[in-house]
Design a protein around this motif. Structure first.
Motif, PDB file in Angstrom:
ATOM      1  N   GLY A 170       0.870  -1.345  -0.083  1.00  0.00           N
ATOM      2  CA  GLY A 170      -0.120   0.124  -0.085  1.00  0.00           C
ATOM      3  C   GLY A 170       0.693   1.341   0.059  1.00  0.00           C
ATOM      4  N   LYS A 171      -0.034   2.320  -0.117  1.00  0.00           N
ATOM      5  CA  LYS A 171       0.703   3.762  -0.060  1.00  0.00           C
ATOM      6  C   LYS A 171       1.730   4.014   1.197  1.00  0.00           C
ATOM      7  N   GLN A 172       1.422   3.581   2.419  1.00  0.00           N
ATOM      8  CA  GLN A 172       2.360   3.968   3.387  1.00  0.00           C
ATOM      9  C   GLN A 172       3.433   3.133   3.298  1.00  0.00           C
ATOM     10  N   GLN A 225       1.452 -13.834   1.744  1.00  0.00           N
ATOM     11  CA  GLN A 225       0.065 -13.540   1.421  1.00  0.00           C
ATOM     12  C   GLN A 225      -0.648 -14.130   2.766  1.00  0.00           C
ATOM     13  N   ALA A 226      -1.593 -13.058   3.075  1.00  0.00           N
ATOM     14  CA  ALA A 226      -2.443 -13.562   4.432  1.00  0.00           C
ATOM     15  C   ALA A 226      -3.686 -12.839   4.449  1.00  0.00           C
ATOM     16  N   ASN A 227      -4.686 -13.279   5.079  1.00  0.00           N
ATOM     17  CA  ASN A 227      -6.009 -12.662   5.088  1.00  0.00           C
ATOM     18  C   ASN A 227      -6.214 -12.341   6.626  1.00  0.00           C
ATOM     19  N   ASN A 262      -2.265  -9.293   0.743  1.00  0.00           N
ATOM     20  CA  ASN A 262      -3.244 -10.117   0.445  1.00  0.00           C
ATOM     21  C   ASN A 262      -3.376 -10.738  -0.979  1.00  0.00           C
ATOM     22  N   SER A 263      -3.016 -10.085  -1.919  1.00  0.00           N
ATOM     23  CA  SER A 263      -3.287 -10.746  -3.418  1.00  0.00           C
ATOM     24  C   SER A 263      -1.965 -11.470  -4.038  1.00  0.00           C
ATOM     25  N   THR A 264      -2.023 -12.262  -4.608  1.00  0.00           N
ATOM     26  CA  THR A 264      -0.920 -12.754  -5.479  1.00  0.00           C
ATOM     27  C   THR A 264      -0.266 -11.678  -6.498  1.00  0.00           C
ATOM     28  N   ALA A 265      -1.127 -10.720  -7.096  1.00  0.00           N
ATOM     29  CA  ALA A 265      -0.572  -9.914  -7.924  1.00  0.00           C
ATOM     30  C   ALA A 265       0.534  -8.758  -6.942  1.00  0.00           C
ATOM     31  N   SER A 266       0.429  -8.746  -5.835  1.00  0.00           N
ATOM     32  CA  SER A 266       1.087  -7.676  -4.965  1.00  0.00           C
ATOM     33  C   SER A 266       2.255  -8.344  -4.361  1.00  0.00           C
ATOM     34  N   SER A 267       2.047  -9.912  -4.040  1.00  0.00           N
ATOM     35  CA  SER A 267       2.963 -10.751  -3.718  1.00  0.00           C
ATOM     36  C   SER A 267       4.125 -10.860  -4.625  1.00  0.00           C
ATOM     37  N   TYR A 309       1.658  -2.371  12.070  1.00  0.00           N
ATOM     38  CA  TYR A 309       0.285  -2.786  11.570  1.00  0.00           C
ATOM     39  C   TYR A 309      -0.671  -1.596  11.047  1.00  0.00           C
ATOM     40  N   ILE A 310      -0.703  -1.996   9.844  1.00  0.00           N
ATOM     41  CA  ILE A 310      -1.444  -0.919   9.061  1.00  0.00           C
ATOM     42  C   ILE A 310      -2.972  -1.686   8.739  1.00  0.00           C
ATOM     43  N   GLY A 311      -4.008  -1.234   8.826  1.00  0.00           N
ATOM     44  CA  GLY A 311      -5.361  -1.874   8.700  1.00  0.00           C
ATOM     45  C   GLY A 311      -5.765  -1.680   7.292  1.00  0.00           C
ATOM     46  N   PRO A 312      -6.057  -2.563   6.459  1.00  0.00           N
ATOM     47  CA  PRO A 312      -6.860  -2.416   4.933  1.00  0.00           C
ATOM     48  C   PRO A 312      -7.911  -1.318   5.218  1.00  0.00           C
ATOM     49  N   PRO A 313      -8.223  -0.514   4.046  1.00  0.00           N
ATOM     50  CA  PRO A 313      -9.017   0.617   4.079  1.00  0.00           C
ATOM     51  C   PRO A 313     -10.587   0.004   4.088  1.00  0.00           C
TER      52      PRO A 313
HETATM   53  N1  LIG Z   1      -5.841   8.066   2.586  1.00  0.00           N
HETATM   54  C1  LIG Z   1      -5.521   8.762   3.723  1.00  0.00           C
HETATM   55  O1  LIG Z   1      -5.560  10.029   3.447  1.00  0.00           O
HETATM   56  C2  LIG Z   1      -5.393   7.994   4.957  1.00  0.00           C
HETATM   57  C3  LIG Z   1      -4.967   8.656   6.067  1.00  0.00           C
HETATM   58  C4  LIG Z   1      -4.923   8.395   7.385  1.00  0.00           C
HETATM   59  C5  LIG Z   1      -4.927   6.754   7.500  1.00  0.00           C
HETATM   60  N2  LIG Z   1      -5.241   6.210   6.344  1.00  0.00           N
HETATM   61  C6  LIG Z   1      -5.433   4.490   6.569  1.00  0.00           C
HETATM   62  O2  LIG Z   1      -4.389   3.865   6.051  1.00  0.00           O
HETATM   63  C7  LIG Z   1      -4.746   2.513   5.884  1.00  0.00           C
HETATM   64  C8  LIG Z   1      -4.333   1.886   4.558  1.00  0.00           C
HETATM   65  O3  LIG Z   1      -3.006   2.118   4.309  1.00  0.00           O
HETATM   66  P1  LIG Z   1      -2.806   2.328   2.891  1.00  0.00           P
HETATM   67  O4  LIG Z   1      -3.222   3.497   2.341  1.00  0.00           O
HETATM   68  O5  LIG Z   1      -1.030   2.117   2.876  1.00  0.00           O
HETATM   69  O6  LIG Z   1      -3.041   1.007   2.039  1.00  0.00           O
HETATM   70  P2  LIG Z   1      -3.600   0.838   0.508  1.00  0.00           P
HETATM   71  O7  LIG Z   1      -2.620   1.550  -0.448  1.00  0.00           O
HETATM   72  O8  LIG Z   1      -5.009   1.424   0.681  1.00  0.00           O
HETATM   73  O9  LIG Z   1      -3.375  -0.608   0.373  1.00  0.00           O
HETATM   74  C9  LIG Z   1      -4.338  -1.656   0.874  1.00  0.00           C
HETATM   75  C10 LIG Z   1      -3.709  -2.524   1.417  1.00  0.00           C
HETATM   76  O10 LIG Z   1      -4.336  -3.608   2.072  1.00  0.00           O
HETATM   77  C11 LIG Z   1      -4.205  -5.021   1.725  1.00  0.00           C
HETATM   78  N3  LIG Z   1      -5.419  -5.701   2.244  1.00  0.00           N
HETATM   79  C12 LIG Z   1      -6.738  -5.464   1.766  1.00  0.00           C
HETATM   80  N4  LIG Z   1      -7.272  -6.629   2.348  1.00  0.00           N
HETATM   81  C13 LIG Z   1      -6.524  -7.268   2.952  1.00  0.00           C
HETATM   82  C14 LIG Z   1      -6.970  -8.479   3.946  1.00  0.00           C
HETATM   83  N5  LIG Z   1      -7.957  -9.020   3.871  1.00  0.00           N
HETATM   84  N6  LIG Z   1      -6.030  -9.001   4.530  1.00  0.00           N
HETATM   85  C15 LIG Z   1      -4.563  -8.439   4.402  1.00  0.00           C
HETATM   86  N7  LIG Z   1      -4.263  -7.410   3.896  1.00  0.00           N
HETATM   87  C16 LIG Z   1      -5.313  -7.040   3.067  1.00  0.00           C
HETATM   88  C17 LIG Z   1      -3.857  -4.813   0.414  1.00  0.00           C
HETATM   89  O11 LIG Z   1      -3.118  -6.030   0.019  1.00  0.00           O
HETATM   90  P3  LIG Z   1      -3.026  -6.358  -1.653  1.00  0.00           P
HETATM   91  O12 LIG Z   1      -2.424  -5.313  -2.255  1.00  0.00           O
HETATM   92  O13 LIG Z   1      -2.215  -7.662  -1.561  1.00  0.00           O
HETATM   93  O14 LIG Z   1      -4.557  -6.541  -1.948  1.00  0.00           O
HETATM   94  C18 LIG Z   1      -3.010  -3.545   0.366  1.00  0.00           C
HETATM   95  O15 LIG Z   1      -1.880  -3.673   0.964  1.00  0.00           O
HETATM   96  C19 LIG Z   1      -6.237   2.590   6.315  1.00  0.00           C
HETATM   97  O16 LIG Z   1      -6.641   1.959   7.212  1.00  0.00           O
HETATM   98  C20 LIG Z   1      -6.814   3.998   6.125  1.00  0.00           C
HETATM   99  O17 LIG Z   1      -7.845   4.230   6.884  1.00  0.00           O
HETATM  100  C21 LIG Z   1      -5.481   6.514   5.050  1.00  0.00           C
END
Ligand SMILES: NC(=O)c1ccc[n+]([C@@H]2O[C@H](COP(=O)([O-])OP(=O)(O)OC[C@H]3O[C@@H](n4cnc5c(N)ncnc54)[C@H](OP(=O)(O)O)[C@@H]3O)[C@@H](O)[C@H]2O)c1
Length: 304
Positions: free
Chosen positions: A12-14, A54-56, A35-40, A75-79
């Motif tokens: 992800g972005k962070q 890879q994990a869910n 989570n996904s194979t493409a990202s892995s 730990y970053i939570g999926p959005p």
């Molecule tokens: N955007 C903002 O301005 C902002 C500001 C503050 C906080 N946040 C928080 O930042 C967090 C998201 O971080 P990010 O922006 O770095 O991520 P992101 O770019 O939105 O990427 C999403 C990530 O979640 C993973 N993912 C999705 N479903 C999953 C599952 N079931 N199990 C494990 N991993 C899973 C994806 O993996 P795959 O690539 O393999 O699918 C991907 O790495 C959210 O909690 C959001 O609320 C965002």
């Protein structure tokens, strides 16, 4: 022997800003969780020295597996999933179990949360509030980091128009709303410091923003100045804006379950009237310099 640092949402972005700051440090071995194979596959190519897993996070057994042998989890939570709270609780519980194993090396849980998790009208904030509570009560050594709206969010859309005569920014909500912005670059630097300095930051919760509140009009103007352009702002109507969010996050405008649509709906409604306010003092203390302005961030993107 090197320490194992686990990072979730590693594609992800962070993490795209944080992983490069830790990758070359010989004292760390990185476990990048996706989570996904493409990202892995992408991360295995990009970071051949790291372990990519890879994990869910919905599955407690997957959470136990990602924490096996770990010293630190970032730990970053999926959005925008209604299950976000469950994911976070699963990961905290897995860390507690890991910390209780004989000979455990577990030492630090860093939670990348969000600014003002107490805002109950914003589901993506509220869902993190319970994770913070569970982590605080877990008695693990923890640090909670609270970033605001990322400065970088609109910059890709604008920098892509650097050669256009009249660039346009499609504002997803009222452009009069003010936010403190967090640059991903600054946030990664602060996060790396917290991981590296570890015990100095135990039991702390830090609001990490790069700017004082500024209206979206001012934010876009600052990015436009870095591009040498006047950017026209067009506000997108509410329903269309929610559809755009859904398309970007869930791959469809209309065919999205209401449990997922709730998050973007509340967010756009909230941001039409209220923003997120904080102060950059803590970030500046951590990284030892002034936080990046939107123009600073835009210049970095333009130089790439
Ligand atoms: N955007 C903002 O301005 C902002 C500001 C503050 C906080 N946040 C928080 O930042 C967090 C998201 O971080 P990010 O922006 O770095 O991520 P992101 O770019 O939105 O990427 C999403 C990530 O979640 C993973 N993912 C999705 N479903 C999953 C599952 N079931 N199990 C494990 N991993 C899973 C994806 O993996 P795959 O690539 O393999 O699918 C991907 O790495 C959210 O909690 C959001 O609320 C965002």
């Amino acid at each position: 022997m090197s320490e194992l640092i686990v990072l979730t949402c590693a594609s992800g972005k962070q993490c795209s800003h944080l992983v490069p700051l830790l990758y070359d440090e010989s004292m760390y071995k990185l476990r990048l969780v996706v989570n996904s194979t493409a990202s892995s596959e992408r991360l295995q190519k990009q970071y051949p020295k790291a372990e990519v897993v890879q994990a869910n996070l919905d599955f407690p057994q997957d959470c136990a597996r990602i924490l096996e042998g770990a010293t630190v989890i970032y730990y970053i939570g999926p959005p925008f999933t209604w299950k976000e709270t469950y994911y976070g609780i699963n990961v905290v519980d897995a860390a507690v179990s890991e910390s209780k194993k004989p000979g455990s090396k577990f030492a630090h849980f860093v939670f990348s949360s969000v600014l003002h998790p107490e805002l109950t009208k914003l589901l993506n904030h509220d869902r993190k509030r319970y994770v913070e509570e569970h982590l605080t009560e877990s008695m693990l050594p923890y640090t909670i980091l609270q970033p605001s709206h990322f400065t970088d969010n609109a910059i890709g859309q604008l920098v892509a128009q650097k050669d256009v005569d009249h660039p346009v920014f499609k504002a997803p909500h009222s452009a009069q709303t003010a936010f403190s912005f967090t640059s991903l670059h600054d946030y990664a630097e602060a996060s790396a410091k917290v991981i590296q300095e570890r015990s100095k930051h135990f039991y702390a919760t830090y609001q990490l923003v790069s700017t004082l509140p500024m209206k979206y009009t001012e934010y876009i103007k600052s990015i436009g100045e870095a591009m040498g352009k006047d950017v026209e702002i067009q506000e997108v109507p509410y329903e269309q804006s929610v559809g755009n969010f859904c398309e970007r996050m869930f791959g469809s405008r209309d065919d999205v379950p209401q449990t997922l649509r709730d998050g973007p709906e509340r967010l756009v409604l909230y941001y039409n009237h209220r923003g997120l306010y904080s102060n950059p003092n803590i970030l500046e203390w951590l990284i030892g310099r002034t936080g990046s302005s939107p123009a600073d961030v835009a210049k970095r993107y333009l130089q790439r």
